[in-house]
Design a protein around this motif. Structure first.
Motif, mmCIF file in Angstrom:
data_model
loop_
_atom_site.group_PDB
_atom_site.id
_atom_site.type_symbol
_atom_site.label_atom_id
_atom_site.label_comp_id
_atom_site.label_asym_id
_atom_site.label_seq_id
_atom_site.Cartn_x
_atom_site.Cartn_y
_atom_site.Cartn_z
ATOM 1 N N ARG A 90 0.827 -1.209 0.000
ATOM 2 C CA ARG A 90 0.000 0.000 0.000
ATOM 3 C C ARG A 90 0.864 1.263 0.000
ATOM 4 N N GLU A 91 1.932 1.272 0.788
ATOM 5 C CA GLU A 91 2.811 2.447 0.865
ATOM 6 C C GLU A 91 3.575 2.660 -0.438
ATOM 7 N N VAL A 93 2.411 1.794 -3.424
ATOM 8 C CA VAL A 93 1.396 2.328 -4.344
ATOM 9 C C VAL A 93 1.203 3.826 -4.093
ATOM 10 N N LYS A 94 1.067 4.213 -2.829
ATOM 11 C CA LYS A 94 0.887 5.633 -2.501
ATOM 12 C C LYS A 94 2.061 6.472 -3.013
ATOM 13 N N GLY A 95 3.278 5.974 -2.822
ATOM 14 C CA GLY A 95 4.458 6.700 -3.288
ATOM 15 C C GLY A 95 4.499 6.821 -4.802
ATOM 16 N N LEU A 97 1.979 6.827 -6.864
ATOM 17 C CA LEU A 97 0.963 7.806 -7.279
ATOM 18 C C LEU A 97 1.401 9.232 -6.950
ATOM 19 N N ARG A 98 1.990 9.401 -5.775
ATOM 20 C CA ARG A 98 2.453 10.734 -5.363
ATOM 21 C C ARG A 98 3.499 11.293 -6.338
#
Length: 159
Positions: A90-91, A93-95, A97-98
């Protein structure tokens, strides 16, 4: 590299560690600049080896790349112990996208010096690939950095 330093139990004095840290930062500046492409596996291996070969605990990092595999940024997402790092897709994926990444390269070190991937290394790589594939973000490779060698999952057919 300023976020991570050699262990106090390393064979280097504090003065030598500062010199090495400075040298690594200088080399990184010339090896990897924003906007340059990771065009070969060897080039990427050299870069990650410089960053993580001599650390005393596991560190998991992600290199974010654009659609032409040009370097956007890097993040150390997870810090672990001498033989384990807890990794959460999850982290990652977040990175991705960011940073608006189209591709990523995963890398972590093995403080033991050995680059053989564990079953958990293989399993987490599969999970990360699956999670990022849903967003059409490619995982180009996963490197395990040892003392003198870097193992490429892609080169060993593990991806």
């Amino acid at each position: 590299m300023s976020d991570i330093c050699f262990a106090s139990s390393s064979p280097f004095t504090s003065s030598e560690r500062r010199i090495i840290d400075c040298a690594v930062r200088t080399l990184e500046k010339y090896l990897r600049k924003t906007g340059e492409a990771f065009t070969t596996s060897d080039y990427a291996k050299d870069w990650v080896r410089l960053q993580f070969a001599n650390l005393d605990r596991e560190v998991f990092t992600v290199l974010y790349l654009d659609n032409q595999n040009r370097f956007l940024d890097k993040e150390i997402l997870f810090l672990g112990t001498v033989n384990h790092t807890e990794i959460h897709p999850r982290e990652i994926v977040k990175g991705a996208l960011r940073h608006n990444a189209a591709a990523v390269i995963l890398a972590h070190n093995h403080p033991s010096g050995y680059t053989a991937p564990s079953e958990s290394d293989k399993a987490i790589t599969r999970k990360i690939i699956q999670a990022l594939a849903l967003l059409e973000i490619r995982v180009l490779d996963h490197f395990i950095i040892g003392t003198h060698d870097v193992l490429s999952f892609a080169e060993h057919g593990l991806m």
